[in-house]
Design a protein around this motif. Structure first.
Motif, PDB file in Angstrom:
ATOM      1  N   LYS A 134       0.849  -1.188   0.000  1.00 56.04           N
ATOM      2  CA  LYS A 134       0.000   0.000   0.000  1.00 56.04           C
ATOM      3  C   LYS A 134       0.883   1.235   0.000  1.00 56.04           C
ATOM      4  O   LYS A 134       2.105   1.151   0.167  1.00 56.04           O
ATOM      5  N   ALA A 135       0.273   2.387  -0.196  1.00 59.00           N
ATOM      6  CA  ALA A 135       1.013   3.637  -0.288  1.00 59.00           C
ATOM      7  C   ALA A 135       1.803   3.917   0.985  1.00 59.00           C
ATOM      8  O   ALA A 135       1.401   3.553   2.091  1.00 59.00           O
ATOM      9  N   VAL A 136       2.947   4.583   0.791  1.00 63.60           N
ATOM     10  CA  VAL A 136       3.822   4.987   1.884  1.00 63.60           C
ATOM     11  C   VAL A 136       3.974   6.506   1.826  1.00 63.60           C
ATOM     12  O   VAL A 136       4.025   7.083   0.742  1.00 63.60           O
ATOM     13  N   SER A 141       5.593   9.320   8.078  1.00 59.04           N
ATOM     14  CA  SER A 141       5.955   8.360   7.037  1.00 59.04           C
ATOM     15  C   SER A 141       6.664   9.045   5.876  1.00 59.04           C
ATOM     16  O   SER A 141       7.655   8.533   5.344  1.00 59.04           O
ATOM     17  N   ALA A 142       6.180  10.236   5.496  1.00 61.33           N
ATOM     18  CA  ALA A 142       6.833  10.986   4.412  1.00 61.33           C
ATOM     19  C   ALA A 142       8.245  11.383   4.818  1.00 61.33           C
ATOM     20  O   ALA A 142       9.178  11.334   3.996  1.00 61.33           O
ATOM     21  N   VAL A 195       4.866   4.497  -5.105  1.00 58.66           N
ATOM     22  CA  VAL A 195       3.579   4.677  -4.435  1.00 58.66           C
ATOM     23  C   VAL A 195       3.693   5.580  -3.200  1.00 58.66           C
ATOM     24  O   VAL A 195       3.475   5.153  -2.065  1.00 58.66           O
ATOM     25  N   VAL A 196       4.034   6.824  -3.463  1.00 59.14           N
ATOM     26  CA  VAL A 196       3.996   7.863  -2.431  1.00 59.14           C
ATOM     27  C   VAL A 196       3.111   8.995  -2.951  1.00 59.14           C
ATOM     28  O   VAL A 196       2.906   9.131  -4.165  1.00 59.14           O
ATOM     29  N   PRO A 197       2.550   9.826  -2.068  1.00 55.57           N
ATOM     30  CA  PRO A 197       1.722  10.937  -2.535  1.00 55.57           C
ATOM     31  C   PRO A 197       2.469  11.836  -3.518  1.00 55.57           C
ATOM     32  O   PRO A 197       3.683  12.048  -3.387  1.00 55.57           O
ATOM     33  N   ASP A 198       1.739  12.354  -4.494  1.00 53.16           N
ATOM     34  CA  ASP A 198       2.383  13.114  -5.559  1.00 53.16           C
ATOM     35  C   ASP A 198       3.132  14.335  -5.048  1.00 53.16           C
ATOM     36  O   ASP A 198       4.229  14.652  -5.522  1.00 53.16           O
TER      37      ASP A 198
END
Length: 270
Positions: free
Chosen positions: A135-137, A143-144, A166-169
């Protein structure tokens, strides 16, 4: 042309990032995919070591090729010496850089020996249990920040780049703009240095789960299904020909003159 083509170097890929040029990247597994990527003008290819060969390097042509070293027990690589041996073997065949998701000390050993290393941050499939699975990290500040800190550690040991998966844009964009590493984005938004997809997703024949970031441009699954039906039909026709005697026909047989056959027949009767 042999194994050597006029293709981008590490310095060229870094220059592409410096001038803001977006990089296209595909994961391929076959000679046909590699050749098609080269013909289309794809910048970078990712090829697992198990698929990489002189023939694959030749098919990849002018593409900059990242060759993946399998992680830990999956590839029977455990020590820095193991990884170095494999890296040097693939570089000799024509790898332009090496993917390695092993520990920092192993990655550093590769970097210290002038191997261009692509690491992995964000969702790391071989280590996904530590971040909660596939899942996204990076969806929380903590986490970021962990992804950011990982990138900074990779900078410190001399890595060339990292897959950013898969990390936020917005997180992907900040990280990509704040590091000299080439950030190969897979589901990391438009701000990553490269946009990286699997050829099977692009061509529409993904087996199993299709990730959200994947985009399909052709429907090869339908074509493969049609071809499989044709294989079965052809094999059934072959069975029928064998059973009825339609195959082999005279044109499928090796002829012998009557005189030579008679000599042979007489010889075995003697």
């Amino acid at each position: 042309m042999g194994l050597y083509h006029t293709r981008p170097t590490v310095a060229d890929i870094r220059a592409m990032k410096a001038r803001g040029q977006k990089i296209s990247m595909l994961y391929v597994t076959t000679l046909e995919e590699a050749a098609a990527a080269n013909a289309a003008g794809i910048d970078m290819l990712s090829i697992e070591g198990r698929f990489f060969s002189p023939e694959m390097r030749e098919a990849a042509g002018n593409c900059f090729v990242q060759v993946g070293l399998p992680f830990g027990p999956f590839g029977k690589l455990a020590t820095a010496e193991d990884y170095l041996r494999e890296a040097f073997r693939f570089m000799a065949i024509g790898a332009d850089c090496i993917y390695c998701a092993a520990s920092l000390d192993i990655q550093k050993a590769l970097c210290d020996n002038a191997v261009p290393v692509i690491a992995h941050v964000g969702l790391i499939p071989s280590q996904a249990t530590w971040t909660g699975g596939f899942k996204a990290v990076g969806k929380t500040a903590e986490s970021a920040r962990a992804v950011w800190d990982h990138v900074k550690r990779l900078e410190a040991i001399g890595c060339f780049g990292a897959e950013l998966e898969v990390v936020p844009d917005r997180v992907g964009e900040v990280i990509s703009k704040s590091t000299p590493l080439i950030m190969l984005g897979m589901g990391a938004g438009a701000g990553a240095d490269a946009q990286y997809l699997f050829a099977e997703d692009v061509l529409g024949h993904t087996a199993g789960h299709k990730p959200r970031h994947a985009k399909t441009y052709r429907n090869f699954a339908a074509e493969f299904a049609r071809l499989q039906q044709q294989r079965v039909a052809a094999f059934k026709e072959f069975i029928s020909d064998v059973e009825t005697g339609a195959y082999p026909a005279p044109q499928h047989a090796v002829p012998i003159t009557d005189a030579e056959f008679e000599r042979f027949a007489a010889g075995i009767k003697a």
